[in-house]
Motif scaffolding. Sequence first.
Motif, PDB file in Angstrom:
ATOM      1  N   ILE A   1       1.448 -16.942  -7.342  1.00 39.63           N
ATOM      2  CA  ILE A   1       0.364 -15.969  -7.170  1.00 39.63           C
ATOM      3  C   ILE A   1      -0.913 -16.545  -7.768  1.00 39.63           C
ATOM      4  O   ILE A   1      -0.937 -16.918  -8.937  1.00 39.63           O
ATOM      5  CB  ILE A   1       0.719 -14.631  -7.884  1.00 39.63           C
ATOM      6  CG1 ILE A   1       1.986 -14.026  -7.279  1.00 39.63           C
ATOM      7  CG2 ILE A   1      -0.440 -13.657  -7.796  1.00 39.63           C
ATOM      8  CD1 ILE A   1       2.530 -12.831  -8.046  1.00 39.63           C
ATOM      9  N   GLN A   2      -1.955 -16.618  -6.948  1.00 42.76           N
ATOM     10  CA  GLN A   2      -3.203 -17.215  -7.433  1.00 42.76           C
ATOM     11  C   GLN A   2      -4.169 -16.174  -7.995  1.00 42.76           C
ATOM     12  O   GLN A   2      -4.950 -16.466  -8.889  1.00 42.76           O
ATOM     13  CB  GLN A   2      -3.892 -17.968  -6.295  1.00 42.76           C
ATOM     14  CG  GLN A   2      -3.005 -19.039  -5.676  1.00 42.76           C
ATOM     15  CD  GLN A   2      -3.696 -19.741  -4.525  1.00 42.76           C
ATOM     16  OE1 GLN A   2      -4.889 -19.583  -4.299  1.00 42.76           O
ATOM     17  NE2 GLN A   2      -2.951 -20.532  -3.783  1.00 42.76           N
ATOM     18  N   MET A   3      -4.151 -14.975  -7.416  1.00 42.00           N
ATOM     19  CA  MET A   3      -5.046 -13.915  -7.890  1.00 42.00           C
ATOM     20  C   MET A   3      -4.330 -12.584  -7.696  1.00 42.00           C
ATOM     21  O   MET A   3      -3.499 -12.460  -6.805  1.00 42.00           O
ATOM     22  CB  MET A   3      -6.352 -13.876  -7.084  1.00 42.00           C
ATOM     23  CG  MET A   3      -7.168 -15.128  -7.144  1.00 42.00           C
ATOM     24  SD  MET A   3      -8.595 -15.056  -6.010  1.00 42.00           S
ATOM     25  CE  MET A   3      -9.829 -14.261  -7.010  1.00 42.00           C
ATOM     26  N   ILE A   4      -4.703 -11.602  -8.499  1.00 40.86           N
ATOM     27  CA  ILE A   4      -4.106 -10.266  -8.375  1.00 40.86           C
ATOM     28  C   ILE A   4      -5.219  -9.233  -8.441  1.00 40.86           C
ATOM     29  O   ILE A   4      -6.160  -9.396  -9.220  1.00 40.86           O
ATOM     30  CB  ILE A   4      -3.131  -9.980  -9.552  1.00 40.86           C
ATOM     31  CG1 ILE A   4      -1.985 -11.000  -9.569  1.00 40.86           C
ATOM     32  CG2 ILE A   4      -2.580  -8.557  -9.469  1.00 40.86           C
ATOM     33  CD1 ILE A   4      -1.098 -10.922 -10.811  1.00 40.86           C
ATOM     34  N   SER A   5      -5.119  -8.193  -7.621  1.00 40.89           N
ATOM     35  CA  SER A   5      -6.017  -7.068  -7.848  1.00 40.89           C
ATOM     36  C   SER A   5      -5.262  -5.782  -7.537  1.00 40.89           C
ATOM     37  O   SER A   5      -4.395  -5.753  -6.665  1.00 40.89           O
ATOM     38  CB  SER A   5      -7.306  -7.203  -7.047  1.00 40.89           C
ATOM     39  OG  SER A   5      -7.265  -6.434  -5.892  1.00 40.89           O
ATOM     40  N   THR A   6      -5.563  -4.738  -8.280  1.00 43.39           N
ATOM     41  CA  THR A   6      -4.811  -3.499  -8.086  1.00 43.39           C
ATOM     42  C   THR A   6      -5.762  -2.310  -7.984  1.00 43.39           C
ATOM     43  O   THR A   6      -6.891  -2.361  -8.446  1.00 43.39           O
ATOM     44  CB  THR A   6      -3.863  -3.216  -9.277  1.00 43.39           C
ATOM     45  OG1 THR A   6      -4.657  -3.012 -10.442  1.00 43.39           O
ATOM     46  CG2 THR A   6      -2.897  -4.344  -9.508  1.00 43.39           C
ATOM     47  N   SER A   7      -5.282  -1.268  -7.321  1.00 39.46           N
ATOM     48  CA  SER A   7      -5.966   0.017  -7.374  1.00 39.46           C
ATOM     49  C   SER A   7      -4.854   1.043  -7.492  1.00 39.46           C
ATOM     50  O   SER A   7      -3.679   0.680  -7.548  1.00 39.46           O
ATOM     51  CB  SER A   7      -6.791   0.252  -6.111  1.00 39.46           C
ATOM     52  OG  SER A   7      -5.945   0.677  -5.061  1.00 39.46           O
ATOM     53  N   GLU A   8      -5.229   2.299  -7.466  1.00 39.31           N
ATOM     54  CA  GLU A   8      -4.225   3.359  -7.582  1.00 39.31           C
ATOM     55  C   GLU A   8      -3.174   3.306  -6.494  1.00 39.31           C
ATOM     56  O   GLU A   8      -2.036   3.679  -6.698  1.00 39.31           O
ATOM     57  CB  GLU A   8      -4.942   4.695  -7.420  1.00 39.31           C
ATOM     58  CG  GLU A   8      -5.246   5.394  -8.693  1.00 39.31           C
ATOM     59  CD  GLU A   8      -5.447   6.865  -8.394  1.00 39.31           C
ATOM     60  OE1 GLU A   8      -6.262   7.172  -7.515  1.00 39.31           O
ATOM     61  OE2 GLU A   8      -4.781   7.677  -9.041  1.00 39.31           O
ATOM     62  N   ILE A   9      -3.562   2.850  -5.307  1.00 34.00           N
ATOM     63  CA  ILE A   9      -2.620   2.921  -4.187  1.00 34.00           C
ATOM     64  C   ILE A   9      -2.356   1.569  -3.530  1.00 34.00           C
ATOM     65  O   ILE A   9      -1.835   1.502  -2.439  1.00 34.00           O
ATOM     66  CB  ILE A   9      -3.064   3.961  -3.127  1.00 34.00           C
ATOM     67  CG1 ILE A   9      -4.356   3.555  -2.426  1.00 34.00           C
ATOM     68  CG2 ILE A   9      -3.235   5.332  -3.735  1.00 34.00           C
ATOM     69  CD1 ILE A   9      -4.562   4.308  -1.113  1.00 34.00           C
ATOM     70  N   LYS A  10      -2.723   0.477  -4.187  1.00 35.68           N
ATOM     71  CA  LYS A  10      -2.391  -0.839  -3.615  1.00 35.68           C
ATOM     72  C   LYS A  10      -2.320  -1.919  -4.688  1.00 35.68           C
ATOM     73  O   LYS A  10      -2.945  -1.800  -5.738  1.00 35.68           O
ATOM     74  CB  LYS A  10      -3.412  -1.234  -2.541  1.00 35.68           C
ATOM     75  CG  LYS A  10      -4.765  -1.646  -3.081  1.00 35.68           C
ATOM     76  CD  LYS A  10      -5.061  -3.115  -2.813  1.00 35.68           C
ATOM     77  CE  LYS A  10      -6.002  -3.690  -3.835  1.00 35.68           C
ATOM     78  NZ  LYS A  10      -7.385  -3.419  -3.717  1.00 35.68           N
TER      79      LYS A  10
ATOM     80  N   VAL B   1       0.841  -1.198   0.000  1.00 32.20           N
ATOM     81  CA  VAL B   1       0.000   0.000   0.000  1.00 32.20           C
ATOM     82  C   VAL B   1       0.875   1.246   0.000  1.00 32.20           C
ATOM     83  O   VAL B   1       1.863   1.313   0.734  1.00 32.20           O
ATOM     84  CB  VAL B   1      -0.884   0.014   1.279  1.00 32.20           C
ATOM     85  CG1 VAL B   1      -1.675   1.313   1.388  1.00 32.20           C
ATOM     86  CG2 VAL B   1      -1.826  -1.189   1.304  1.00 32.20           C
ATOM     87  N   GLY B   2       0.521   2.238  -0.793  1.00 32.20           N
ATOM     88  CA  GLY B   2       1.252   3.507  -0.742  1.00 32.20           C
ATOM     89  C   GLY B   2       0.735   4.478  -1.787  1.00 32.20           C
ATOM     90  O   GLY B   2       0.592   4.108  -2.955  1.00 32.20           O
ATOM     91  N   VAL B   3       0.456   5.706  -1.357  1.00 25.92           N
ATOM     92  CA  VAL B   3      -0.017   6.691  -2.339  1.00 25.92           C
ATOM     93  C   VAL B   3       1.092   7.042  -3.326  1.00 25.92           C
ATOM     94  O   VAL B   3       0.822   7.464  -4.443  1.00 25.92           O
ATOM     95  CB  VAL B   3      -0.580   7.987  -1.684  1.00 25.92           C
ATOM     96  CG1 VAL B   3      -1.834   7.713  -0.899  1.00 25.92           C
ATOM     97  CG2 VAL B   3       0.446   8.671  -0.805  1.00 25.92           C
TER      98      VAL B   3
END
Length: 407
Positions: free
Chosen positions: A372-381, A347-349
Amino acid sequence: MALIVQKYGGTSVSNPDRIRNIARRVGLYKAQGHQIVVVVSAMSGETNRLISLAKEIMEEPDPRELDVMVSTGEQVTIGMTAMALMQLGIKAKSYTGRQAGILTNAAYTKARILDIDSARIHADLDAGYVVVVAGFQGVDEKGDITTLGRGGSDTTGVALAAALKADECQIYTDVDGIYTTDPRVVPEARRLKSITFEEMLEMASQGSKVLQIRSVEFAGKYKVKLRVLSSFEEEGEGTLITFEEENMEQPIISGIAFNRDEAKVTVLGVPDRPGIAYQILGPIADANIDVDMIIQNVSADGTTDFTFTVHKNELGKALSILKDKVQGHISAREIVGDDKIAKVSVVGVGMRSHVGIASQMFRTLAEEGINIQMISTSEIKISVVVDEKYMELAVRVLHKAFELEEE
Ligand code: ADP
Ligand code: ASP
Ligand code: MG
C-alpha cells in the motif's frame, strides 16, 4: 400518467437495430400513457474517434473547437432515434443541447449545467411528442457549444429530470444495474437492488464510471428518483438509488470502486517547516489542477517527503510547475512522478458502525503481498493507492474478503 426521462448510453445506440429497439421500448411506455423524454449518447466509440481525429490536427486540441467536434456524436443519434420513433408511428422531435435550453458555464470539455429552460420540451410533451435530447452537450451564455465531460449524458438525463420535475429518471446501459464492483473485472460481482445516494456518490467519485459523478450530485440535490437498468433486457428492476436513512439490513460494505486515472507526485527532501504544504500545493491549485490524496512523512534527517495524486492527464503540467516554480524555492532534493498507480476503495455507509474494516482491508492486501503506497479514509470509504499491476488482484481479493459475491 408519469413523466419519465430515459437515458440510453453508447452501446445502447451503437447501431440502427439497437436504436429501433429503444424506440420499441419507448413505444411501450408511451402506450401506457406516460410522457417520455429520451436522452441519448453518441454511438459507442464515436466520442473517442472524434477526439482522436482532433488530435491528428492538434496534439493538445483547442477546447472550444474540440467541443464543437465531439458534440456531433450525439447530434447523429438524436436524429436517428427520433426517426426510429416516427417509423413506429410515434410523434417525436429531436433537440440538441441548445434547442433543449441547456445552459452551461464556459468550461469547455468539462462544463457544468447552470440552468435548463424546459418550456419548449413541456409544450412538446403536452402536444403528445416524445422529445429526444442530445446528451453531453449544452451552450454557454455566448451560445458557444460546450460538453459536460466524459460520461456526461448521464448528467443531461438527471438534470433534465430535475428541471422537468420528472417522476423518474431511468439510465439504460449495458449492465442491468449497479454491482458490488465492475462486473467486467469481477464476474462474481452481485447486482444491488438499491444503493444509497451517499454510497453511489462515493462509488462514482472513487472511479465507478457506471454513472458520471455529477449526475449523482444532481440526483441528490433535486431528489430525482434514479434507476439504472439494462437496455438489452425486457424485464428487471435494475438498481434504485435511494435517499432513505440507513436501515438495519444495510450491508457493511456495498461495493468496491477502482480508478486508474490518477498519478502520484512526490517532492523529496523538503525542509520540515510551516508553510511547505501551501508552497507546494498553492501553485498546483492556481493552475486548476485537482489534488486528491496527500501524505507527508518526516525522515530522520528532519526533511520530509510530500506526496499527492492528480489526474494522469495533468501529471506533466504538475511536474513542470513544481520543477519550474517550486523546487528551487523550497530547496527540495528531487521531484518524481509515477503514473503506474491505481486507487482501490471500499465503500459502505455500514462501516460507520463497524470497527475493523480498515484492518481487514489492509490484512487482505498484505496476504497477497500487495504494497500500500497511500491511504485515505472517510466515514464511508477507505481508499488505498497500489501499483497499477496489482489493481485487479486487489479488487478481486477484497471483493471476496468482504463477502460481496453472488450467493
Ligand atoms: P453507457 O455507455 O451506457 O453510459 P458506461 O460504459 O458509461 O455505459 O457504464 C456502464 C459500464 O460501467 C459497465 O459496462 C461496467 O463495466 C462499468 N461499471 C463500473 N463499475 C460498475 C459497477 N459498480 N456496477 C455496474 N457497472 C459498473
Ligand atoms: N458520448 C460521451 C462520452 O463518450 C458522453 C456519454 O456517453 O455519456 O463520454
Ligand atoms: Mg456512461
